[in-house]
Design a protein around this motif. Structure first.
Motif, PDB file in Angstrom:
ATOM      1  N   ALA A  41       0.836  -1.205   0.000  1.00  0.00           N
ATOM      2  CA  ALA A  41       0.000   0.000   0.000  1.00  0.00           C
ATOM      3  C   ALA A  41       0.871   1.256   0.000  1.00  0.00           C
ATOM      4  CB  ALA A  41      -0.931  -0.001   1.209  1.00  0.00           C
ATOM      5  N   ARG A  42       1.941   1.248   0.777  1.00  0.00           N
ATOM      6  CA  ARG A  42       2.840   2.406   0.803  1.00  0.00           C
ATOM      7  C   ARG A  42       3.555   2.588  -0.536  1.00  0.00           C
ATOM      8  NH1 ARG A  42       4.837   0.701   6.648  1.00  0.00           N
ATOM      9  NH2 ARG A  42       3.204   1.721   7.854  1.00  0.00           N
ATOM     10  N   ALA A  43       3.966   1.496  -1.159  1.00  0.00           N
ATOM     11  CA  ALA A  43       4.610   1.590  -2.471  1.00  0.00           C
ATOM     12  C   ALA A  43       3.640   2.149  -3.501  1.00  0.00           C
ATOM     13  CB  ALA A  43       5.128   0.220  -2.899  1.00  0.00           C
ATOM     14  N   LEU A  44       2.405   1.702  -3.451  1.00  0.00           N
ATOM     15  CA  LEU A  44       1.390   2.216  -4.370  1.00  0.00           C
ATOM     16  C   LEU A  44       1.131   3.701  -4.131  1.00  0.00           C
ATOM     17  CD1 LEU A  44      -0.643   1.632  -6.597  1.00  0.00           C
ATOM     18  CD2 LEU A  44      -2.290   1.009  -4.823  1.00  0.00           C
ATOM     19  N   GLN A  45       1.084   4.116  -2.855  1.00  0.00           N
ATOM     20  CA  GLN A  45       0.887   5.532  -2.534  1.00  0.00           C
ATOM     21  C   GLN A  45       2.067   6.365  -3.045  1.00  0.00           C
ATOM     22  OE1 GLN A  45      -1.858   6.918  -1.235  1.00  0.00           O
ATOM     23  NE2 GLN A  45      -0.905   8.888  -1.616  1.00  0.00           N
ATOM     24  N   GLN A  46       3.278   5.858  -2.908  1.00  0.00           N
ATOM     25  CA  GLN A  46       4.460   6.573  -3.397  1.00  0.00           C
ATOM     26  C   GLN A  46       4.413   6.712  -4.921  1.00  0.00           C
ATOM     27  OE1 GLN A  46       8.174   4.832  -2.256  1.00  0.00           O
ATOM     28  NE2 GLN A  46       9.385   6.512  -3.068  1.00  0.00           N
ATOM     29  N   ILE A  47       4.014   5.664  -5.592  1.00  0.00           N
ATOM     30  CA  ILE A  47       3.893   5.727  -7.055  1.00  0.00           C
ATOM     31  C   ILE A  47       2.822   6.748  -7.449  1.00  0.00           C
ATOM     32  CG2 ILE A  47       3.151   4.412  -9.080  1.00  0.00           C
ATOM     33  CD1 ILE A  47       4.576   1.976  -7.788  1.00  0.00           C
ATOM     34  N   ASN A  48       1.709   6.760  -6.728  1.00  0.00           N
ATOM     35  CA  ASN A  48       0.657   7.746  -7.005  1.00  0.00           C
ATOM     36  C   ASN A  48       1.159   9.169  -6.786  1.00  0.00           C
ATOM     37  OD1 ASN A  48      -1.275   5.898  -7.768  1.00  0.00           O
ATOM     38  ND2 ASN A  48      -2.160   5.719  -5.720  1.00  0.00           N
ATOM     39  N   ASN A  49       1.945   9.379  -5.725  1.00  0.00           N
ATOM     40  CA  ASN A  49       2.506  10.707  -5.465  1.00  0.00           C
ATOM     41  C   ASN A  49       3.460  11.126  -6.582  1.00  0.00           C
ATOM     42  OD1 ASN A  49       1.096  10.863  -3.082  1.00  0.00           O
ATOM     43  ND2 ASN A  49       2.826  10.274  -1.797  1.00  0.00           N
ATOM     44  N   GLU A  50       4.272  10.198  -7.072  1.00  0.00           N
ATOM     45  CA  GLU A  50       5.206  10.517  -8.152  1.00  0.00           C
ATOM     46  C   GLU A  50       4.450  10.837  -9.446  1.00  0.00           C
ATOM     47  OE1 GLU A  50       8.076   7.365  -8.431  1.00  0.00           O
ATOM     48  OE2 GLU A  50       8.832   7.727  -6.419  1.00  0.00           O
ATOM     49  N   VAL A  51       3.394  10.108  -9.708  1.00  0.00           N
ATOM     50  CA  VAL A  51       2.586  10.388 -10.900  1.00  0.00           C
ATOM     51  C   VAL A  51       1.954  11.771 -10.787  1.00  0.00           C
ATOM     52  CG1 VAL A  51       0.464   9.707 -12.119  1.00  0.00           C
ATOM     53  CG2 VAL A  51       2.161   7.986 -11.513  1.00  0.00           C
ATOM     54  N   THR A  52       1.454  12.113  -9.608  1.00  0.00           N
ATOM     55  CA  THR A  52       0.865  13.436  -9.391  1.00  0.00           C
ATOM     56  C   THR A  52       1.915  14.530  -9.568  1.00  0.00           C
ATOM     57  OG1 THR A  52      -0.733  12.485  -7.852  1.00  0.00           O
ATOM     58  CG2 THR A  52      -0.404  14.865  -7.736  1.00  0.00           C
ATOM     59  N   ALA A  53       3.128  14.318  -9.032  1.00  0.00           N
ATOM     60  CA  ALA A  53       4.195  15.305  -9.173  1.00  0.00           C
ATOM     61  C   ALA A  53       4.576  15.490 -10.639  1.00  0.00           C
ATOM     62  CB  ALA A  53       5.416  14.887  -8.355  1.00  0.00           C
ATOM     63  N   LEU A  54       4.687  14.410 -11.376  1.00  0.00           N
ATOM     64  CA  LEU A  54       5.018  14.515 -12.801  1.00  0.00           C
ATOM     65  C   LEU A  54       3.902  15.223 -13.569  1.00  0.00           C
ATOM     66  CD1 LEU A  54       6.629  11.026 -13.484  1.00  0.00           C
ATOM     67  CD2 LEU A  54       7.772  13.248 -13.471  1.00  0.00           C
ATOM     68  N   SER A  55       2.684  14.957 -13.198  1.00  0.00           N
ATOM     69  CA  SER A  55       1.556  15.634 -13.844  1.00  0.00           C
ATOM     70  C   SER A  55       1.593  17.138 -13.559  1.00  0.00           C
ATOM     71  CB  SER A  55       0.246  15.035 -13.339  1.00  0.00           C
ATOM     72  OG  SER A  55      -0.840  15.754 -13.832  1.00  0.00           O
ATOM     73  N   ASN A  56       1.911  17.510 -12.318  1.00  0.00           N
ATOM     74  CA  ASN A  56       2.014  18.926 -11.966  1.00  0.00           C
ATOM     75  C   ASN A  56       3.158  19.595 -12.720  1.00  0.00           C
ATOM     76  OD1 ASN A  56      -0.153  18.712 -10.238  1.00  0.00           O
ATOM     77  ND2 ASN A  56       1.105  18.457  -8.415  1.00  0.00           N
ATOM     78  N   GLN A  57       4.294  18.914 -12.835  1.00  0.00           N
ATOM     79  CA  GLN A  57       5.424  19.477 -13.573  1.00  0.00           C
ATOM     80  C   GLN A  57       5.079  19.662 -15.044  1.00  0.00           C
ATOM     81  OE1 GLN A  57       8.732  16.901 -12.753  1.00  0.00           O
ATOM     82  NE2 GLN A  57       9.065  17.723 -10.706  1.00  0.00           N
ATOM     83  N   ALA A  58       4.372  18.711 -15.607  1.00  0.00           N
ATOM     84  CA  ALA A  58       3.959  18.847 -17.000  1.00  0.00           C
ATOM     85  C   ALA A  58       3.022  20.035 -17.160  1.00  0.00           C
ATOM     86  CB  ALA A  58       3.284  17.559 -17.472  1.00  0.00           C
TER      87      ALA A  58
END
Length: 158
Positions: A41-58
């Motif tokens: 669950a923590r790994a999935l949350q970290q992946i979701n956070n990274e996807v959100t960060a990349l989306s914000n940067q884009a």
């Protein structure tokens, strides 16, 4: 009798299975399972956070691109016009030398370290007058150039 013994031996061999060949039921460790679920669950949350960060940067990059698009050629022509105005002021400056060698030669001629021959009062007076005119002209040219640069910076900022 032999036949009965053979049947008994056959039945005994089918019912008696060695211990190693017996089916072993798996052991379920609930705390280990819970830890594995939490890690996943923590790994999935970290992946979701990274996807959100990349989306914000884009999105930031897209906003920067859209903000830079309207600049186009109109701003470039304005900047080039300002650059041309500063260059014309530099060319018209009479009392400021913009080459190091020319500036050093003018300073040496106008402000000598020492005089080789005795000078008259009128000669010293004429040299002082020339220095004063050069200083005033350089000051005027420097202030004019500085004012134009400040105007250009204000205009370019808008």
């Amino acid at each position: 009798m032999r036949r009965t013994t053979a049947i008994v031996i056959a039945l005994a061999s089918t019912w008696s299975v060695p211990v190693a060949a017996q089916t072993v039921s798996p052991v379920f460790d609930a705390s280990n399972y819970a830890q594995n679920v939490l890690i996943a669950a923590r790994a999935l949350q970290q992946i979701n956070n990274e996807v959100t960060a990349l989306s914000n940067q884009a999105q930031v990059l897209e906003n920067m691109r859209s903000n830079l698009t309207p600049i186009g050629d109109t701003a470039l022509s304005g900047l080039l016009g300002n650059f041309t105005a500063v260059n014309s002021l530099l060319a018209s400056a009479q009392t400021i030398a913009f080459r190091v060698s020319a500036m050093q030669a003018e300073l040496s001629a106008t402000y000598p370290d020492s005089y080789t021959a005795p000078l008259s009062a009128s000669s010293l007076d004429a040299d002082a007058e020339q220095r004063w005119q050069d200083a005033m002209g350089a000051f005027k040219d420097a202030l004019t150039l500085q004012a134009k640069v400040v105007e250009n910076v204000e205009n370019d900022g808008s």
